[in-house]
Write a protein that holds these residues in place. Structure first.
Motif, PDB file in Angstrom:
ATOM      1  N   THR A  93     -21.656  17.187  24.862  1.00 53.85           N
ATOM      2  CA  THR A  93     -22.592  18.304  24.769  1.00 53.85           C
ATOM      3  C   THR A  93     -23.507  18.053  23.575  1.00 53.85           C
ATOM      4  O   THR A  93     -23.247  17.171  22.749  1.00 53.85           O
ATOM      5  N   ALA A  94     -24.567  18.816  23.477  1.00 51.19           N
ATOM      6  CA  ALA A  94     -25.562  18.566  22.440  1.00 51.19           C
ATOM      7  C   ALA A  94     -25.005  18.841  21.049  1.00 51.19           C
ATOM      8  O   ALA A  94     -24.210  19.765  20.843  1.00 51.19           O
ATOM      9  N   ASP A  95     -25.420  18.028  20.069  1.00 52.64           N
ATOM     10  CA  ASP A  95     -25.103  18.276  18.670  1.00 52.64           C
ATOM     11  C   ASP A  95     -25.930  19.457  18.176  1.00 52.64           C
ATOM     12  O   ASP A  95     -26.644  20.106  18.950  1.00 52.64           O
ATOM     13  N   ARG A  96     -25.848  19.731  16.875  1.00 55.34           N
ATOM     14  CA  ARG A  96     -26.693  20.771  16.293  1.00 55.34           C
ATOM     15  C   ARG A  96     -28.157  20.477  16.648  1.00 55.34           C
ATOM     16  O   ARG A  96     -28.638  19.347  16.504  1.00 55.34           O
ATOM     17  N   SER A  97     -28.853  21.473  17.141  1.00 59.87           N
ATOM     18  CA  SER A  97     -30.233  21.259  17.590  1.00 59.87           C
ATOM     19  C   SER A  97     -31.065  22.508  17.349  1.00 59.87           C
ATOM     20  O   SER A  97     -30.537  23.620  17.245  1.00 59.87           O
ATOM     21  N   ALA A  98     -32.379  22.300  17.248  1.00 49.51           N
ATOM     22  CA  ALA A  98     -33.302  23.393  16.922  1.00 49.51           C
ATOM     23  C   ALA A  98     -34.536  23.311  17.815  1.00 49.51           C
ATOM     24  O   ALA A  98     -35.020  22.207  18.127  1.00 49.51           O
ATOM     25  N   TYR A  99     -35.043  24.497  18.203  1.00 52.75           N
ATOM     26  CA  TYR A  99     -36.208  24.568  19.076  1.00 52.75           C
ATOM     27  C   TYR A  99     -37.101  25.720  18.630  1.00 52.75           C
ATOM     28  O   TYR A  99     -36.609  26.799  18.267  1.00 52.75           O
ATOM     29  N   VAL A 100     -38.405  25.508  18.669  1.00 56.87           N
ATOM     30  CA  VAL A 100     -39.367  26.554  18.355  1.00 56.87           C
ATOM     31  C   VAL A 100     -40.214  26.819  19.590  1.00 56.87           C
ATOM     32  O   VAL A 100     -40.466  25.910  20.394  1.00 56.87           O
ATOM     33  N   THR A 101     -40.631  28.060  19.749  1.00 62.21           N
ATOM     34  CA  THR A 101     -41.449  28.436  20.897  1.00 62.21           C
ATOM     35  C   THR A 101     -42.648  29.254  20.429  1.00 62.21           C
ATOM     36  O   THR A 101     -42.600  29.934  19.397  1.00 62.21           O
ATOM     37  N   ALA A 102     -43.714  29.174  21.200  1.00 63.80           N
ATOM     38  CA  ALA A 102     -44.903  30.003  20.991  1.00 63.80           C
ATOM     39  C   ALA A 102     -45.373  30.493  22.345  1.00 63.80           C
ATOM     40  O   ALA A 102     -45.438  29.707  23.308  1.00 63.80           O
ATOM     41  N   ASN A 103     -45.647  31.779  22.464  1.00 63.01           N
ATOM     42  CA  ASN A 103     -46.092  32.374  23.724  1.00 63.01           C
ATOM     43  C   ASN A 103     -47.330  33.204  23.455  1.00 63.01           C
ATOM     44  O   ASN A 103     -47.291  34.172  22.680  1.00 63.01           O
ATOM     45  N   TYR A 104     -48.437  32.813  24.095  1.00 63.21           N
ATOM     46  CA  TYR A 104     -49.717  33.503  23.885  1.00 63.21           C
ATOM     47  C   TYR A 104     -50.160  34.145  25.191  1.00 63.21           C
ATOM     48  O   TYR A 104     -50.218  33.495  26.235  1.00 63.21           O
ATOM     49  N   ARG A 105     -50.454  35.440  25.145  1.00 65.14           N
ATOM     50  CA  ARG A 105     -50.886  36.198  26.315  1.00 65.14           C
ATOM     51  C   ARG A 105     -52.382  36.459  26.244  1.00 65.14           C
ATOM     52  O   ARG A 105     -52.919  36.784  25.181  1.00 65.14           O
ATOM     53  N   PHE A 106     -53.031  36.331  27.389  1.00 66.75           N
ATOM     54  CA  PHE A 106     -54.497  36.538  27.409  1.00 66.75           C
ATOM     55  C   PHE A 106     -54.928  37.196  28.715  1.00 66.75           C
ATOM     56  O   PHE A 106     -54.169  37.256  29.665  1.00 66.75           O
TER      57      PHE A 106
END
Length: 595
Positions: A582-595
C-alpha cells in the motif's frame, strides 16, 4: 481494541461543546436504493450509509475506495496502487456478491461478475448509497451481500479542478453544464497520470503466482461523462447519462489496458398523482487487455438491460412497486464465447401503519442456464419513540456463477460444474437519536450461505457446502457546533463451516473513524482512522494495522476552494492483499475553481 477507546473518548465529549455553527445536512438521509420506489419513503427498515458530495469534498477523497473506506461494514482490497484492480468486502461477501449500480445501471461485468472500484474517481461522484444485507428479492443475482449505488455528478456550475501530489500524480477535471427552463445539459472531461510505486513486495510471487519486478507501477486514466434531462411537461420527463473510461495500469508482472462504457436512458411518466412509471435502458460494455508472464489475453463483455418500473400509492396497503426486467449478456475471451438471457418480475410493498412499518418483496427470475430462481424478503420496523427505531428482516438470495468461474481456464481454476450460491439472511437493528444531530445504531446479522464458490484443493473453484457470515455493527455519528464525527466498529465471523477455516481477506474486527472541525465558515480540518486485525490470505496472513489520514479544505473566495490530504501519516507498512504494498506516507493538494 486499544484504538477504539482512543476515538470513543473524544466522541463522548462532543456533546459538551458549545454550538458555534451547524452547517451539515441531516443525519437521516433518504435512501432510494432499498425500496426501488419512485416515491420517497420515511420508513427506517435498512442498515444503510449515505455519502454526499459535501462529505467527499470535505474529506478531499480522490478515489471511490477513499470514499467507501470510512463506511461501516466495508473492507477495501486493492491489488497495489490507485489504478490497479480494487475489490471490496461487505458483511463478509466479496465484490462479485455485491451489486454495484451506476445511475441505476448494473456495473458488475459479465465475466468475473464484479465491478473494479479503481475505475471511478471522486470527481465522477455526487452521492453514494451503501445498503448492507441481501437484496436479491429486488435486484436479483449479485446482490447477496448488499447494494452500492453510485450517482454521478450533475453540477449546476462550470468548474475546473486540479489535484497533484505524491508518486508523480497529476489529475485534472473540467465540468460544464447548462440549464434552461426545462432542459439541463452537462459534460465532464478528466485525465489522471501517476508514476505510482512498486506494488509488489517480497511476498508477491509466492502469494500471486506472478513474477516480482521491482519497479514503479504507474498508470493513466481518461474520463468523459455526459448527461441530459428534459421535462416534456408537468408529468413526463426524459433523462440520459453516460460515462466512458479508458485506463492503463501497470503492476509488477505486467500491465492492463481497459475501457468502460455505461449508458442510462430513462423515460418517466406520472399517469396520476398516485401512479408513476419509468421505462429505462441500461448499457454496460467493458474491454480488458492483460499481459504478464503467463501470456496475453483480451476480454470483451456486454450487458444490455430493459426495466419497466411501476409505483402505485394506495390508501389501504401503502406503496406498491413492481417491474419487469430483461437482460442480455455476452462474454468473449480466449476460452469463453458465451451469451445469456435473463428475465425477471419483481413486486415490492411498503407501508406504514401508525408506528409500524413493513416491506415485503419478491422476485421471479428465469435464468437461461440456471432456470427459475425465486427469492423473497420481509422487513419490519417499529418506531418506539420519536428518537428510537427498531427493525428486523429475513430474506433469501442467490448468485449465479460467472463466465470466468465456469469457463476461464487461464489458471486452470474454473469449474463448469459449479452451482449457484444461495443464502438465508436474518438481521435486527436499532437507531437511537439520543441528542439533536447525534445518533447511534446497532445491527446484528447472520447469513447462512449454501454452495459458496471458493477455492478448493489444487486452487480449483468448488462449491463450499455451507458458510456462515455473521457479525455486529456499531455506528456513532453526530455534529455539535463546529465538530462532526463518525465512528464505525464491526465484529465479524466469516467461516467455511465444512473446514472451520476463516474466509480470506475478511477482518474479524475493524474500526473506522472520522473527526472534523470547522475552524471558520471557510476553513475545515479533519482526521481519519482505520484499523483492523489479521486476515487470512493466499500465502499466509496479512498483519493487523492502524493508519491515520488528515485533510483540510479552505474556501479562498466564492469561486475558489483549496484542499490538502495527507495519507498514512505514520508511514505504516502494511498489506490489504498478500504480496501487494500500500502507499507510503503521501500528500496531495487540490484546487477547484467555479465559473
Amino acid at each position: 481494541m486499544k484504538h477504539l477507546s482512543l476515538f470513543l473518548a473524544p466522541v463522548a465529549a462532543f456533546g459538551a461543546l458549545p454550538a458555534i455553527a451547524a452547517s451539515a445536512p441531516s443525519l437521516d438521509e433518504v435512501v432510494v436504493t432499498a425500496s426501488r420506489s419512485l416515491e420517497q419513503s420515511n420508513a427506517r427498515l435498512d442498515a444503510a450509509t449515505v455519502i454526499t458530495r459535501a462529505d467527499i469534498e470535505r474529506q478531499q477523497a480522490a478515489t471511490l475506495a477513499d470514499i467507501l473506506r470510512n463506511a461501516t461494514g466495508i473492507a477495501i482490497a486493492p491489488n497495489g496502487g490507485s489504478l490497479t484492480s480494487t475489490g471490496v468486502f461487505l458483511r463478509g461477501f466479496a465484490a462479485k456478491q455485491i451489486l454495484v449500480l451506476i445511475d441505476g445501471v448494473r456495473a458488475n461485468d459479465s465475466n468475473v461478475g464484479q465491478f473494479d472500484f479503481s475505475l471511478l474517481r471522486a470527481d465522477d461522484i455526487e452521492r453514494v448509497e451503501v445498503v448492507r444485507g441481501g437484496y436479491s428479492s429486488q435486484y436479483g443475482s449479485d446482490a447477496m451481500g448488499g447494494v452500492i449505488q453510485i450517482f454521478t455528478r450533475r453540477g449546476n456550475q462550470n468548474s475546473i479542478s486540479v489535484r497533484a501530489g505524491s508518486y508523480g500524480t497529476l489529475e485534472s477535471t473540467v465540468n460544464l453544464s447548462h440549464s434552461g427552463n426545462s432542459t439541463k445539459l452537462g459534460a465532464s472531461f478528466g485525465q489522471l497520470d501517476t508514476q505510482g510505486f512498486d506494488a509488489g513486495n517480497e511476498n508477491f510471487q509466492a502469494a500471486n503466482f506472478f513474477v516480482n519486478s521491482p519497479d514503479k507501477d504507474g498508470g493513466r486514466q481518461r474520463t468523459a461523462r455526459l448527461f441530459a434531462s428534459h421535462e416534456i411537461n408537468a408529468t413526463n420527463s426524459i433523462d440520459a447519462s453516460a460515462i466512458f473510461k479508458e485506463q492503463h495500469a501497470e503492476y509488477d508482472d505486467g500491465e492492463t489496458d481497459g475501457n468502460l462504457s455505461i449508458v442510462n436512458l430513462a423515460y418517466e411518466t406520472e399517469l396520476s398523482k398516485d401512479y408513476k412509471q419509468r421505462f429505462s435502458f441500461g448499457h454496460n460494455k467493458t474491454f480488458l487487455s492483460n499481459q504478464n508472464s503467463w501470456g496475453a489475453s483480451k476480454i470483451n463483455t456486454l450487458r444490455n438491460s430493459i426495466d419497466w418500473l411501476h409505483t402505485v400509492k394506495t390508501g389501504a396497503i401503502g406503496t406498491v412497486t413492481g417491474g419487469l426486467n430483461a437482460s442480455y449478456e455476452k462474454t468473449q475471451a480466449p476460452s469463453i464465447n458465451r451469451s445469456l438471457n435473463d428475465h425477471a418480475a419483481y413486486l415490492i410493498n411498503e407501508h406504514r401503519v401508525g408506528d409500524v412499518s413493513y416491506r415485503l418483496s419478491g422476485r421471479y427470475e428465469n435464468h437461461e442456464q440456471w432456470g427459475v430462481q425465486n427469492t423473497g424478503a420481509v422487513r419490519v420496523g417499529y418506531a418506539v419513540s420519536e428518537a428510537i427505531d427498531i427493525y428486523a428482516g429475513y430474506g433469501t438470495n442467490f448468485r449465479a456463477p460467472t463466465a470466468a468461474e465456469l469457463f476461464d481456464d487461464s489458471f486452470a481454476s474454473n469449474n463448469p460444474n459449479l452451482k449457484p450460491e444461495t443464502s438465508r439472511q436474518h438481521d435486527i437493528g436499532a437507531v437511537w437519536r439520543y441528542l439533536p444531530n447525534h445518533k447511534v445504531s446497532v445491527n446484528i446479522y447472520r447469513t447462512d450461505v449454501q454452495d459458496l464458490i471458493n477455492f478448493g484443493p489444487g486452487f480449483k473453484l468448488a462449491n463450499t457446502k455451507s458458510a456462515t457470515l455473521e457479525g455486529v455493527e456499531l455506528d456513532l455519528s453526530g455534529k455539535q457546533g463546529r465538530v462532526g464525527y463518525s465512528v464505525g466498529v464491526v465484529r465479524a465471523r466469516n467461516v467455511d463451516e465444512s473446514t472451520g477455516a476463516e474466509l480470506i481477506r475478511r477482518p474479524r474486527l475493524q474500526l473506522n473513524a472520522d473527526v472534523n472541525y470547522a475552524v471558520s465558515d471557510t476553513v475545515s480540518i479533519g482526521t481519519q482512522h482505520l484499523s483492523r486485525n489479521k486476515t487470512d490470505d493466499f500465502g499466509g496472513k496479512n498483519d493487523g494495522f492502524a493508519t491515520f489520514n488528515a485533510y483540510a479544505q479552505w474556501q479562498v473566495m466564492k469561486q475558489l476552494d483549496l484542499g490538502l490530504r495527507l495519507d498514512n501519516l505514520t508511514d505504516k507498512d502494511y498489506e490489504l492483499v498478500k504480496g501487494y504494498r500500500t502507499a507510503d506516507r503521501s500528500a496531495y493538494v487540490t484546487a477547484n475553481y467555479r465559473f
